[in-house]
Design a protein around this motif. Structure first.
Motif, mmCIF file in Angstrom:
data_model
loop_
_atom_site.group_PDB
_atom_site.id
_atom_site.type_symbol
_atom_site.label_atom_id
_atom_site.label_comp_id
_atom_site.label_asym_id
_atom_site.label_seq_id
_atom_site.Cartn_x
_atom_site.Cartn_y
_atom_site.Cartn_z
ATOM 1 N N UNK A 35 0.806 -1.218 0.000
ATOM 2 C CA UNK A 35 0.000 0.000 0.000
ATOM 3 C C UNK A 35 0.842 1.273 0.000
ATOM 4 N N UNK A 36 1.957 1.286 0.725
ATOM 5 C CA UNK A 36 2.704 2.539 0.889
ATOM 6 C C UNK A 36 4.131 2.477 0.362
ATOM 7 N N UNK A 37 4.571 1.306 -0.100
ATOM 8 C CA UNK A 37 5.931 1.170 -0.590
ATOM 9 C C UNK A 37 5.974 0.786 -2.059
ATOM 10 N N UNK A 38 6.919 -0.066 -2.421
ATOM 11 C CA UNK A 38 7.122 -0.435 -3.824
ATOM 12 C C UNK A 38 6.525 -1.797 -4.156
ATOM 13 N N UNK A 39 5.750 -2.359 -3.230
ATOM 14 C CA UNK A 39 5.235 -3.717 -3.415
ATOM 15 C C UNK A 39 4.410 -3.914 -4.662
ATOM 16 N N UNK A 40 3.747 -2.861 -5.124
ATOM 17 C CA UNK A 40 2.895 -2.986 -6.321
ATOM 18 C C UNK A 40 3.599 -2.503 -7.585
ATOM 19 N N UNK A 41 4.853 -2.088 -7.474
ATOM 20 C CA UNK A 41 5.581 -1.561 -8.633
ATOM 21 C C UNK A 41 6.264 -2.698 -9.393
ATOM 22 N N UNK A 42 6.347 -2.575 -10.697
ATOM 23 C CA UNK A 42 7.069 -3.555 -11.506
ATOM 24 C C UNK A 42 8.573 -3.288 -11.430
ATOM 25 N N UNK A 43 9.356 -4.280 -11.852
ATOM 26 C CA UNK A 43 10.811 -4.103 -11.847
ATOM 27 C C UNK A 43 11.234 -2.961 -12.762
ATOM 28 N N UNK A 44 10.553 -2.804 -13.886
ATOM 29 C CA UNK A 44 10.958 -1.738 -14.808
ATOM 30 C C UNK A 44 10.539 -0.363 -14.301
ATOM 31 N N UNK A 45 9.483 -0.290 -13.514
ATOM 32 C CA UNK A 45 9.154 0.985 -12.868
ATOM 33 C C UNK A 45 10.310 1.446 -11.989
ATOM 34 N N UNK A 67 13.424 0.340 -12.202
ATOM 35 C CA UNK A 67 14.579 0.526 -13.067
ATOM 36 C C UNK A 67 14.572 1.912 -13.672
ATOM 37 N N UNK A 68 13.449 2.320 -14.205
ATOM 38 C CA UNK A 68 13.315 3.620 -14.862
ATOM 39 C C UNK A 68 13.496 4.756 -13.858
ATOM 40 N N UNK A 69 13.009 4.565 -12.656
ATOM 41 C CA UNK A 69 13.160 5.604 -11.633
ATOM 42 C C UNK A 69 14.617 5.777 -11.220
ATOM 43 N N UNK A 70 15.310 4.665 -10.996
ATOM 44 C CA UNK A 70 16.682 4.724 -10.483
ATOM 45 C C UNK A 70 17.648 5.275 -11.516
ATOM 46 N N UNK A 71 17.563 4.793 -12.750
ATOM 47 C CA UNK A 71 18.566 5.174 -13.743
ATOM 48 C C UNK A 71 18.123 6.285 -14.677
ATOM 49 N N UNK A 72 16.814 6.544 -14.737
ATOM 50 C CA UNK A 72 16.333 7.526 -15.704
ATOM 51 C C UNK A 72 15.573 8.681 -15.081
#
Length: 430
Positions: free
Chosen positions: A113-123, A125-130
């Protein structure tokens, strides 16, 4: 050919971080903020990273040894170095707050609900590097307390995967944080920024200690903090960047290979300073509390890479009485010891081969070119004056890094790059 004008168009490797210096913080002093989707981000893919024990171990090392942990965790400001409160690790933390604006580093635990549990790996990935969030918004740049994508875009594919796999392995913590409120002017600014294209880059040569050190430096962003941005830029790693409140008058030290930097240091001394925060004397602006988690081997690699950097003569000593410095045009400890030196002159036959005339792009970025012109042995870009410091390197006041021209045995230029401590490959546009 010394007087022939040749035009080079190529991307600035450090564009994301350097652009933050052009943002007037008054732009974010507003009471409303509508989060806007980035106009030019890439679409998401269905990439999924395999979970392995090796990736979890490596990811933990990187997340704790860089500054993922210290940015995304509340810190104990009563302790030396402001260590993260481990009971709240990765659950999010306030990055800045004014009377009308605020920004939180998000919860990176796998809470649904409040963290990255529902995010995909590419979400992720895109946040960290892009620098593009899961919902398509452009992330706030590091100069305003945001995501250091200028550094993390240098992560290899394997290291990126390891960090993401590790974050999914830590205990979830329920901690709902407010959406950012940074003001509409900055939101509009961020919307139009280009994302870095990080595909097709070769991994660093980890068999070379200096090469591995340069990779680690690109992730820890030593150059971002230890290169002056206000007033005159003394050179890469030359220090002088001001931090904290004006009454503190703290400047980043010189860590170049010059004797006024770390030229006379030993590897053991360098490691001890990072491990202990100079016996607790280093300001928390220096994230040694994170870097102390790196191994002796990796810290030695960083030391060796710094020893190979271009020497910059610039005395900086925090704790001493601040005095005006002619070199960086700011006030800091031992500023009065610095004096401008005459610019080295060069013979008229200094040249760049004609086949290097034309337009160049850096493969990391897709737009926002910068134009340089060679004329009278100087490169001019708007109000920047580029001055040759050797037959292969140019530097500029208030600009980040030297442009280096690589030559073969006969002296012919065969390649060039903008910043040895950031990944990037240039190619000519026909």
């Amino acid at each position: 050919m010394g007087n022939t004008k040749l035009i080079f168009l190529f991307f600035c490797v450090f564009l994301i971080t350097s652009c933050t210096g052009n943002l007037d913080k008054s732009e974010i002093q507003t009471t409303t903020s509508t989060i806007l989707e980035a106009s030019n981000s890439r679409p998401l893919t269905d990439v999924t990273f395999e979970v392995t024990p090796e990736r979890i171990t490596r990811g933990k090392y990187l997340a704790e040894g860089l500054y993922c942990l210290t940015c995304h965790t509340e810190r104990d400001t009563t302790q030396v170095g402001w260590p993260p409160i481990m009971e709240k690790q990765f659950s999010g933390a306030l990055r800045f707050e004014t009377d009308s604006t605020y920004l939180y580093a998000p919860n990176l635990t796998p809470d649904i609900e409040t963290g990255i549990g529902s995010f995909s790996d590419d979400m992720l990935s895109r946040a960290i590097r892009e620098g593009v969030g899961h919902d398509g918004r452009r992330l706030v740049p590091p100069g305003l307390g945001g995501m250091p994508v200028g550094s993390f875009r240098n992560l290899t594919d394997e290291d990126l995967a390891s960090i993401i796999v590790y974050l999914r392995s830590i205990p979830p913590i329920k901690n709902k944080l407010p959406s950012r409120n940074i003001g509409n002017a900055l939101e509009e600014n961020l919307k139009e920024r280009w994302h870095p294209n990080i595909t097709g880059l070769e991994d660093p040569d980890f068999s070379d200690p200096v090469g591995r050190g340069k990779y680690l430096i690109s992730l820890t962003d030593c150059n971002g903090c230890h290169t002056g941005w206000y007033g005159r830029n003394p050179g890469v790693f030359g220090g002088g960047l001001q931090f904290g409140d004006e009454d503190k008058n703290i400047a980043s030290p010189n860590i170049s290979s010059d004797p006024t930097g770390i030229g006379n240091w030993t590897a053991e001394g360098f490691i001890d300073i990072i491990r202990t925060g100079k016996n607790g004397l280093l300001d928390p602006a220096m994230p040694w509390i994170s870097y102390r988690n790196l191994t002796d081997e990796d810290l030695t690699y960083i030391y060796l890479a710094l020893k190979e950097s271009q020497p910059v003569r610039h005395f900086v000593l925090n704790g001493a009485e601040p005095t005006y410095c002619e070199i960086c045009e700011t006030e800091h400890g031992m500023g009065v010891a610095n004096h401008l030196e005459p610019i080295q002159s060069f013979q008229n036959d200094f040249m760049i081969p004609i086949d290097y005339a034309g337009r160049y792009v850096n493969q990391i970025f897709e737009a926002d070119t910068i134009e340089f012109t060679i004329a009278n042995n100087k490169l001019i870009m708007e109000d920047f004056e580029f001055i040759p410091v050797s037959e292969s390197d140019f530097v500029a006041d208030r600009f980040f890094a030297p442009i280096h021209f690589s030559r073969d045995g006969s002296g012919k230029v065969v390649d060039f790059y903008y910043q040895a401590y950031m990944r990037g490959v240039y190619k000519k546009l026909e």
